[in-house]
Enzyme design. Structure first.
Site, PDB file in Angstrom:
ATOM      1  N   GLY A 192     -11.316  -0.569  -4.826  1.00  0.00           N
ATOM      2  CA  GLY A 192      -9.916  -0.646  -4.420  1.00  0.00           C
ATOM      3  C   GLY A 192      -9.788  -0.215  -2.972  1.00  0.00           C
ATOM      4  O   GLY A 192     -10.770  -0.181  -2.227  1.00  0.00           O
ATOM      5  N   LEU A 193      -8.585   0.134  -2.566  1.00  0.00           N
ATOM      6  CA  LEU A 193      -8.385   0.490  -1.161  1.00  0.00           C
ATOM      7  C   LEU A 193      -9.257   1.664  -0.741  1.00  0.00           C
ATOM      8  O   LEU A 193      -9.841   1.654   0.344  1.00  0.00           O
ATOM      9  CB  LEU A 193      -6.911   0.799  -0.910  1.00  0.00           C
ATOM     10  CG  LEU A 193      -5.984  -0.407  -0.921  1.00  0.00           C
ATOM     11  CD1 LEU A 193      -4.544   0.032  -0.702  1.00  0.00           C
ATOM     12  CD2 LEU A 193      -6.384  -1.430   0.139  1.00  0.00           C
ATOM     13  N   ARG A 251      10.845   9.310  -7.504  1.00  0.00           N
ATOM     14  CA  ARG A 251      10.659   8.579  -8.754  1.00  0.00           C
ATOM     15  C   ARG A 251      10.907   9.439  -9.988  1.00  0.00           C
ATOM     16  O   ARG A 251      11.474   8.965 -10.972  1.00  0.00           O
ATOM     17  CB  ARG A 251       9.240   7.994  -8.793  1.00  0.00           C
ATOM     18  CG  ARG A 251       9.055   6.898  -7.771  1.00  0.00           C
ATOM     19  CD  ARG A 251       7.623   6.421  -7.694  1.00  0.00           C
ATOM     20  NE  ARG A 251       7.523   5.280  -6.784  1.00  0.00           N
ATOM     21  CZ  ARG A 251       6.387   4.679  -6.475  1.00  0.00           C
ATOM     22  NH1 ARG A 251       5.246   5.095  -7.003  1.00  0.00           N
ATOM     23  NH2 ARG A 251       6.376   3.651  -5.655  1.00  0.00           N
TER      24      ARG A 251
END
Length: 646
Positions: A43-44, A338
């Site tokens: 992934g990143l 969030r």
């Protein structure tokens, strides 16, 4: 009991990283060719780390279970990546990004790591622009910014609703360059199933080829885990179905402490669950909260009529709409963090104001934004997200509000690492979502991509050399030596044990049962009674799993059920540790909400006197209570306050 040494440099906060780099040990170019580094995950974080280490001259082995590195789950990130460049000239700075991140994490993150993250954030944007990442731009050509939750400035760079995809393609291109140059060897469709230790240091991994079933061992002078988070312990999450925690969990069982396992993030803008046979959830980007307004009907009779199909949301007048985030948090409105937005949605639905067939949904409405900006501008900003929503729900969000509800998304917990991103096992490093270090008890939106690329491009390539400088005299080890052979044998025995059970229940049935218990009792809201119940139920599931799971096929070929069983076995154990950690932490902070500890307004109530620490759990042996180690969080440069977004 492990002794936790965070290795935080002395001195002023703004100079720690500069001073560290000035004083660290280095490996000269000729010696780099003598050193092998294993990077698990593409992934990143993993792709950027492997590319950067290869560019420096190290020999890198890169592993992913997908058929291509570009299929890593980072590709699914939508909204953007944070950086303190202050392009809009609205008052942003490195310090403000640092402070917003610490506050957003409810003062449960390590100060020095977070400041370093904010400090290198601007370099990430320059790096990605140089790679050709097509960030959105203003009319005059400057990079555009949008707002995200938990901040009162616009610092989020984006590429429509596909930022993760574009950033991953940039890192993938850099990785491919090193593969072509011969400095990185790529192993796709290969899953790490154990960690090899030699004299207490990480020296390699055991892998399974997912096509042939072949079990192999690989040596490395150091091992880097960039394997993402553990959100799929809940079964239904926004993670890709293949995302798993097994690499990190095997490291934990080999001696790496696991930090803050109960800190998981609930994302407020997910498409609600729509059926019993659903296998994953789909996220609607937080960027939609820039222009979308979240509401529920004020009147319960309107709610009932909507559920029966007698009214449509557009029929509800403005005065009969409760824009509850704007009402409760006027300073931040729809852009609260969030965890705050998620709990507020749950509170409205629990009170009977939820919409949709299940009553577990709220509206995300673009009516005002379309009237203000025009449909073309909204289409330009969010078109692919609106298209995705319509394909899934068969409703046009330009004409009717989206329905959203909170869902498991990200995990702030992970392997405990020090300032150098090294675990409690020497030579084992964890980066990106696989470690615990940067987000505390709640991650702000657009900070996951920032952390992954910061770790891979700009932090690990420095800090790993401080370790490797003392390893240049360590010869490459023969994978036939006893430690490699023994670990390989243990991994084989576990797979054989799974296949030998020959029970009657499918792997997914156990995973779903585990997920329901986790969501109901270790999810958005927790209490002592529920956590104790969850611990007992998880023990029953574990016992039943190892006596009655059904895995067809054999180990010597493609066997998806065997892959899943191996991962679910780890999820069951990890779920138990998460519940235990949530039970021990008798406070509410960020995404960890204990019902017993809340303010009169229903907000998270921290206990800084007793719980201002990182929980670092140490494995002892099977069925023995793990040891809780504590890293004290000392805030020298900021004042700790009760979070307030009103």
């Amino acid at each position: 009991m492990s002794k936790l040494e965070s290795k935080i440099p002395k001195g002023d906060l703004a100079k720690k990283w500069t001073n560290y780099k000035a004083e660290q040990k280095l490996v000269n170019p000729a010696n780099k060719r003598k050193l092998d580094i294993i990077v698990v995950g593409t992934g990143l974080a993993g792709a950027s780390a492997a590319a950067s280490l290869g560019e420096l001259g190290f020999n890198v082995k890169s592993f992913c279970y997908q058929d291509s590195p570009r299929r890593a789950h980072s590709i699914a990130a939508q909204g953007g990546i944070n950086a303190a460049k202050n392009y809009p000239n609205d008052g942003d700075s490195v310090y403000r990004l640092f402070y917003d991140t610490i506050k957003g994490g409810d003062y449960r993150a390590r100060e020095a790591n977070v400041y370093r993250l904010a400090e290198v954030s601007s370099n990430i944007i320059d790096q990605c622009v140089a790679q050709g990442v097509p960030f959105a731009r203003e009319y005059g050509g400057l990079l555009s910014n949008r707002s995200f939750g938990g901040a009162q400035v616009s610092r989020t760079f984006y590429a429509r609703g596909q930022t993760g995809q574009q950033l991953l393609l940039g890192a993938y291109g850099a990785l491919n360059r090193q593969i072509a140059a011969g400095s990185v060897n790529m192993y796709p469709r290969t899953e790490m199933i154990d960690l090899v230790l030699v004299e207490g240091k990480a020296r390699g991994i055991v892998t399974r080829n997912l096509i042939t079933g072949e079990i192999d061992t690989h040596f490395g002078h150091a091992v880097v885990l960039a394997t993402g988070g553990y959100g799929n312990v809940f079964f239904l999450s926004t993670n890709a179905m293949g995302s798993n925690a097994s690499a990190a969990w095997r490291a934990y069982k080999r001696g790496a402490n696991f930090g803050n396992p109960c800190f998981v993030q609930i994302h407020p803008t997910c498409i609600p669950v729509h059926g019993e046979y659903q296998s994953k959830l789909t996220l609607m980007s937080e960027s939609l909260r820039n222009d979308g307004r979240i509401w529920v009907p004020k009147l319960k009779e309107d709610v009932e009529k909507i559920r029966k199909g007698e009214l449509k949301p557009g029929d509800i007048s403005e005065e009969n709409r409760d824009y509850y985030l704007e009402r409760r948090y006027p300073a931040f409105g729809n852009l609260v963090p969030r965890d705050v937005a998620s709990r507020a949605a749950k509170e409205r639905c629990d009170a009977g104001y939820g919409v949709g067939s299940t009553g577990l949904a709220v509206y995300l409405d673009f009516k005002s934004a379309i009237e203000r900006l025009g449909e073309d501008k909204i289409r330009e900003r969010y078109g692919n997200l609106f298209q995705m929503y319509e394909k899934i729900t068969d409703e046009d969000p330009y004409k009717t509000p989206m329905m959203i509800y909170p869902a498991i998304h990200y995990t702030m917990g992970g392997l405990w690492v020090d300032y150098e991103l090294q675990t409690t096992i020497p030579g084992l490093f964890a980066i990106g979502e696989a470690n615990f270090s940067d987000h505390g008890a709640n991650r702000l939106g657009a900070s996951a991509l920032m952390q992954g690329l910061a770790d891979g491009y700009f932090v690990l390539p420095y800090t790993i050399q401080n370790y490797l400088a003392d390893e240049i005299h360590t010869p490459r080890m023969d994978i036939n030596q006893k430690e490699f052979v023994q670990t390989k044998q243990e991994a084989n025995e576990k797979l054989e044990k799974l296949l030998s059970i020959k029970g009657k229940q499918s792997v997914d049935s156990f995973h779903k049962r585990l997920g329901k218990i986790m969501w109901d009792y270790v999810g958005m809201s927790r209490n002592k009674e529920g956590l104790l119940f969850a611990l007992e139920e998880i023990k029953k599931i574990k016992q039943e799993f190892w006596s009655d799971v059904r895995i067809p096929g054999d180990p010597g070929s493609v066997n998806v059920e065997l892959e899943k069983a191996n991962r679910v076995a780890d999820f069951i154990e990890l779920g138990e540790l998460m519940a235990l950690d949530a039970l021990e932490r008798e406070e509410s902070c960020g995404g960890h909400f204990r019902e017993e500890f809340q303010t009169p307004e229903g907000e998270a109530l921290r206990n800084d006197q007793d719980f201002k620490f990182v929980s670092a759990w140490e494995f002892k042996e099977e069925d023995v209570h793990p040891i809780l180690n504590k890293e004290s969080l000392d805030y020298e440069f900021i004042e700790i306050k009760q979070r307030n977004y009103k």
